[in-house]
Design a protein around this motif. Structure first.
Motif, PDB file in Angstrom:
ATOM      1  N   THR A   1       4.268 -11.995  -0.509  1.00 22.33           N
ATOM      2  CA  THR A   1       3.062 -11.200  -0.667  1.00 22.33           C
ATOM      3  C   THR A   1       3.219 -10.206  -1.818  1.00 22.33           C
ATOM      4  O   THR A   1       4.332  -9.893  -2.259  1.00 22.33           O
ATOM      5  N   ASN A   2       2.114  -9.718  -2.316  1.00 24.28           N
ATOM      6  CA  ASN A   2       2.125  -8.677  -3.345  1.00 24.28           C
ATOM      7  C   ASN A   2       2.338  -7.318  -2.691  1.00 24.28           C
ATOM      8  O   ASN A   2       2.079  -7.133  -1.497  1.00 24.28           O
ATOM      9  N   PHE A   3       2.784  -6.353  -3.475  1.00 23.67           N
ATOM     10  CA  PHE A   3       3.048  -5.029  -2.908  1.00 23.67           C
ATOM     11  C   PHE A   3       1.751  -4.337  -2.498  1.00 23.67           C
ATOM     12  O   PHE A   3       1.589  -3.916  -1.352  1.00 23.67           O
ATOM     13  N   ILE A   4       0.819  -4.198  -3.424  1.00 26.67           N
ATOM     14  CA  ILE A   4      -0.504  -3.662  -3.095  1.00 26.67           C
ATOM     15  C   ILE A   4      -1.513  -4.764  -3.391  1.00 26.67           C
ATOM     16  O   ILE A   4      -1.557  -5.306  -4.494  1.00 26.67           O
ATOM     17  N   MET A   5      -2.337  -5.081  -2.409  1.00 32.13           N
ATOM     18  CA  MET A   5      -3.194  -6.262  -2.485  1.00 32.13           C
ATOM     19  C   MET A   5      -4.636  -5.906  -2.146  1.00 32.13           C
ATOM     20  O   MET A   5      -4.902  -5.158  -1.207  1.00 32.13           O
ATOM     21  N   GLY A   6      -5.570  -6.436  -2.938  1.00 41.70           N
ATOM     22  CA  GLY A   6      -6.985  -6.374  -2.612  1.00 41.70           C
ATOM     23  C   GLY A   6      -7.545  -7.779  -2.591  1.00 41.70           C
ATOM     24  O   GLY A   6      -7.396  -8.526  -3.568  1.00 41.70           O
ATOM     25  N   TYR A   7      -8.151  -8.182  -1.494  1.00 48.04           N
ATOM     26  CA  TYR A   7      -8.668  -9.542  -1.350  1.00 48.04           C
ATOM     27  C   TYR A   7     -10.146  -9.494  -0.979  1.00 48.04           C
ATOM     28  O   TYR A   7     -10.537  -8.866   0.016  1.00 48.04           O
ATOM     29  N   ASN A   8     -10.986 -10.136  -1.804  1.00 43.53           N
ATOM     30  CA  ASN A   8     -12.415 -10.264  -1.520  1.00 43.53           C
ATOM     31  C   ASN A   8     -13.066  -8.895  -1.309  1.00 43.53           C
ATOM     32  O   ASN A   8     -13.831  -8.688  -0.363  1.00 43.53           O
TER      33      ASN A   8
ATOM     34  N   LEU B   1      13.533  -7.011   2.184  1.00 37.48           N
ATOM     35  CA  LEU B   1      12.718  -8.193   1.921  1.00 37.48           C
ATOM     36  C   LEU B   1      12.100  -8.774   3.187  1.00 37.48           C
ATOM     37  O   LEU B   1      11.142  -9.562   3.100  1.00 37.48           O
ATOM     38  N   ASP B   2      12.584  -8.389   4.358  1.00 36.89           N
ATOM     39  CA  ASP B   2      11.984  -8.863   5.603  1.00 36.89           C
ATOM     40  C   ASP B   2      10.560  -8.336   5.780  1.00 36.89           C
ATOM     41  O   ASP B   2       9.786  -8.907   6.559  1.00 36.89           O
ATOM     42  N   GLU B   3      10.233  -7.244   5.080  1.00 33.24           N
ATOM     43  CA  GLU B   3       8.871  -6.712   5.166  1.00 33.24           C
ATOM     44  C   GLU B   3       7.899  -7.436   4.236  1.00 33.24           C
ATOM     45  O   GLU B   3       6.699  -7.195   4.296  1.00 33.24           O
ATOM     46  N   TRP B   4       8.415  -8.305   3.400  1.00 34.31           N
ATOM     47  CA  TRP B   4       7.561  -9.050   2.465  1.00 34.31           C
ATOM     48  C   TRP B   4       7.284 -10.422   3.069  1.00 34.31           C
ATOM     49  O   TRP B   4       8.082 -11.354   2.944  1.00 34.31           O
TER      50      TRP B   4
ATOM     51  N   ARG C   1       7.729  11.193  -2.350  1.00 35.27           N
ATOM     52  CA  ARG C   1       8.198   9.822  -2.534  1.00 35.27           C
ATOM     53  C   ARG C   1       7.948   9.082  -1.227  1.00 35.27           C
ATOM     54  O   ARG C   1       8.583   9.367  -0.206  1.00 35.27           O
ATOM     55  N   TRP C   2       7.006   8.136  -1.275  1.00 31.40           N
ATOM     56  CA  TRP C   2       6.454   7.525  -0.083  1.00 31.40           C
ATOM     57  C   TRP C   2       6.919   6.069  -0.012  1.00 31.40           C
ATOM     58  O   TRP C   2       6.341   5.185  -0.625  1.00 31.40           O
ATOM     59  N   LEU C   3       7.996   5.835   0.732  1.00 30.35           N
ATOM     60  CA  LEU C   3       8.553   4.501   0.875  1.00 30.35           C
ATOM     61  C   LEU C   3       7.679   3.687   1.821  1.00 30.35           C
ATOM     62  O   LEU C   3       7.304   4.150   2.897  1.00 30.35           O
ATOM     63  N   THR C   4       7.376   2.426   1.429  1.00 29.06           N
ATOM     64  CA  THR C   4       6.515   1.597   2.278  1.00 29.06           C
ATOM     65  C   THR C   4       6.710   0.125   1.973  1.00 29.06           C
ATOM     66  O   THR C   4       7.141  -0.258   0.884  1.00 29.06           O
ATOM     67  N   GLY C   5       6.368  -0.680   2.974  1.00 30.95           N
ATOM     68  CA  GLY C   5       6.239  -2.102   2.741  1.00 30.95           C
ATOM     69  C   GLY C   5       4.894  -2.409   2.117  1.00 30.95           C
ATOM     70  O   GLY C   5       4.073  -1.515   1.864  1.00 30.95           O
ATOM     71  N   PRO C   6       4.623  -3.679   1.811  1.00 33.37           N
ATOM     72  CA  PRO C   6       3.344  -4.060   1.202  1.00 33.37           C
ATOM     73  C   PRO C   6       2.162  -3.649   2.079  1.00 33.37           C
ATOM     74  O   PRO C   6       2.258  -3.606   3.315  1.00 33.37           O
ATOM     75  N   PHE C   7       1.026  -3.360   1.427  1.00 39.49           N
ATOM     76  CA  PHE C   7      -0.184  -3.019   2.182  1.00 39.49           C
ATOM     77  C   PHE C   7      -1.419  -3.461   1.411  1.00 39.49           C
ATOM     78  O   PHE C   7      -1.389  -3.674   0.197  1.00 39.49           O
ATOM     79  N   ASN C   8      -2.522  -3.599   2.155  1.00 39.18           N
ATOM     80  CA  ASN C   8      -3.792  -4.049   1.605  1.00 39.18           C
ATOM     81  C   ASN C   8      -4.750  -2.888   1.429  1.00 39.18           C
ATOM     82  O   ASN C   8      -4.662  -1.860   2.131  1.00 39.18           O
ATOM     83  N   LEU C   9      -5.695  -3.060   0.510  1.00 36.49           N
ATOM     84  CA  LEU C   9      -6.768  -2.096   0.301  1.00 36.49           C
ATOM     85  C   LEU C   9      -8.050  -2.602   0.959  1.00 36.49           C
ATOM     86  O   LEU C   9      -8.064  -3.662   1.575  1.00 36.49           O
ATOM     87  N   THR C  10      -9.122  -1.847   0.827  1.00 37.57           N
ATOM     88  CA  THR C  10     -10.397  -2.230   1.411  1.00 37.57           C
ATOM     89  C   THR C  10     -11.516  -1.937   0.413  1.00 37.57           C
ATOM     90  O   THR C  10     -11.265  -1.388  -0.664  1.00 37.57           O
ATOM     91  N   SER C  11     -12.737  -2.306   0.740  1.00 34.88           N
ATOM     92  CA  SER C  11     -13.868  -2.117  -0.175  1.00 34.88           C
ATOM     93  C   SER C  11     -14.392  -0.688  -0.128  1.00 34.88           C
ATOM     94  O   SER C  11     -14.192   0.052   0.832  1.00 34.88           O
ATOM     95  N   THR C  12     -15.111  -0.331  -1.190  1.00 36.25           N
ATOM     96  CA  THR C  12     -15.727   0.996  -1.331  1.00 36.25           C
ATOM     97  C   THR C  12     -14.673   2.065  -1.052  1.00 36.25           C
ATOM     98  O   THR C  12     -14.849   2.960  -0.229  1.00 36.25           O
ATOM     99  N   PHE C  13     -13.572   1.946  -1.797  1.00 38.45           N
ATOM    100  CA  PHE C  13     -12.363   2.674  -1.435  1.00 38.45           C
ATOM    101  C   PHE C  13     -11.607   3.092  -2.692  1.00 38.45           C
ATOM    102  O   PHE C  13     -11.529   2.332  -3.665  1.00 38.45           O
TER     103      PHE C  13
END
Length: 432
Positions: free
Chosen positions: A134-141, A110-113, A82-94
């Motif tokens: 922000t979204n919890f898990i985000m991929g942009y461009n 909520l301070d982490e959002w 069980r991996w507790l975390t704040g929001p994070f982004n992904l990357t390409s070719t991943f």
């Protein structure tokens, strides 16, 4: 439609072959045989006890793997735990790969959002004016980004958000569990999404999106927990998936009033198959209400819904502009429904008072066929506009067992269409 679906199916076929070819290589190579660089979250200090924060570990892992992803791709494996975390982004070719019994838990701090800009096709946050959390898990461009696994889960721990939303304690619009924005070649498969703060899976301004074998779960009274919301996106494939939620199981969108009209990016070439839904207050498949960029070429088949408010719902209104056209929904098996068809042009929510009252939506060429339903309250409620009736509607081979009540079985105004082999007999407007 045939050409667009052909392009989508060619991509999906290649994807399926890639999955099959890599299955024998083991869990870590399950989706993509060519992810050259593979690491585990524990390599970056991750602790899966459900208490320790892994915000820094996820950020470090993605940052590290993004440096090598251009050399044959990269995969981050989230082990059981069980991996507790704040929001994070992904990357390409991943690839983000969740092993069996892996749970990514969204922090309730909520301070982490942080906040991010509203979507340009909405002009403001969906809940409130201004920016949004922000979204919890985000991929942009991004290009070529995958979330998959052995049915591991992503848990938004949304209760704190729902309570604050209902209590009007939030300053900004709630974020979504997973959002891909301006991305191409996206895959979400074989994972479970649980208790999102709001919408669960939101591909917006994307193309070539495959959603396969996922389950989405939220309490049936949780606010705005839509399942899958393709938004101003094209070539979207949703198959073999299940949603239980407090809002629409699938909601196809394309921007809100004048902002969606100006952004001018439709949702189109969308294929849905082998899908099930439970949502007592909302729709199995909804189009709108934010549809100002247009929605076209949607084909849904082999759908099961139980204890759901409506089978197919179209929502629009004056000020939306745009269009909804070339929609085929067929092969539905339904139990305990309020409405089979619910189509309205009186959906009046607006982002602000600057909408154009002359922006009239066009709704036409909608087909609803091969449907069997039991314990239905109302077969159809269809409400077009006098200045823009819903036209070229086709209802065929539909059998509904109506639950005894005093309401009309069909209620139609400002619609034009045809019907064949439909029980109970449709309204006069559909008998031409």
């Amino acid at each position: 439609m045939a050409q667009a679906q052909g392009k989508l199916f060619l991509w999906v076929a290649a994807l399926t072959l890639s999955i099959a070819a890599s299955t024998a290589a083991g869990d870590e190579a399950w989706w993509h045989p060519n992810r050259k660089h593979v690491a585990k979250l524990t390599d970056f200090g991750g602790v899966g006890d459900g208490v320790t924060s892994n915000t820094a570990a996820f950020a470090a892992a993605v940052a590290n793997l993004s440096q090598v992803a251009g050399d044959g791709g990269a995969m981050l494996v989230v082990p059981a735990g069980r991996w507790l975390t704040g929001p994070f982004n992904l990357t390409s070719t991943f690839t983000l790969f969740l092993e069996r019994d892996a749970v990514i838990l969204a922090t309730q701090n909520l301070d982490e959002w942080t906040t991010i800009a509203p979507l340009p096709s909405y002009g403001r946050g969906r809940d409130l004016p201004g920016p949004r959390y922000t979204n919890f898990i985000m991929g942009y461009n991004l290009t070529d980004v995958v979330i998959t696994g052995n049915n591991g889960s992503i848990n938004g721990q949304g209760q704190v958000w729902w309570d604050k939303f209902r209590g009007e304690e939030l300053k900004y619009t709630r974020g979504y569990l997973v959002e891909f924005m301006f991305c191409s070649y996206v895959v979400v498969s074989n994972v479970v999404l649980i208790d999102s703060p709001s919408w669960n899976l939101h591909p917006v301004y994307c193309d070539h999106v495959a959603v396969a074998g996922i389950t989405i779960l939220a309490p049936i009274r949780s606010p705005n927990t839509d399942g899958i919301d393709p938004d101003s996106s094209e070539y979207v494939w949703i198959v073999n998936s299940n949603v239980v939620s407090g809002d629409d199981c699938i909601a196809i969108k394309s921007g809100w009033d004048q902002y969606g009209i100006a952004f001018n990016k439709p949702s189109q070439h969308i294929y849905i198959s082998n899908f099930s839904c439970v949502s007592p207050t909302s729709a199995t498949i909804a189009l709108g209400s934010e549809m100002s960029g247009g929605i076209s070429d949607v084909h849904a088949t082999n759908i099961v819904a139980v204890d759901t408010e409506s089978a197919l719902r179209l929502k629009t209104g004056i000020g939306r502009g745009g269009f909804m056209r070339d929609v085929i929904v067929e092969g539905m098996r339904l139990t305990n429904m309020k409405y089979l068809l619910w189509m309205t042009a009186n959906y009046g929510q607006h982002p602000d008072d600057k909408f154009d009252p002359n922006a009239i939506p066009v709704v036409k060429t909608i087909s609803f066929s091969n449907v069997v339903a039991t314990n239905v309250s109302i077969a159809g409620k269809l409400e077009g506009l006098p200045q823009s009736p819903f036209t070229n509607l086709l209802v065929s081979d539909v059998t509904a067992e109506i639950f005894v009540n005093k309401k009309p079985v069909w209620n139609c105004t400002f619609v034009e269409g045809r019907s064949y082999n439909v029980t109970p007999t449709p309204c006069a407007e559909l008998q031409h």
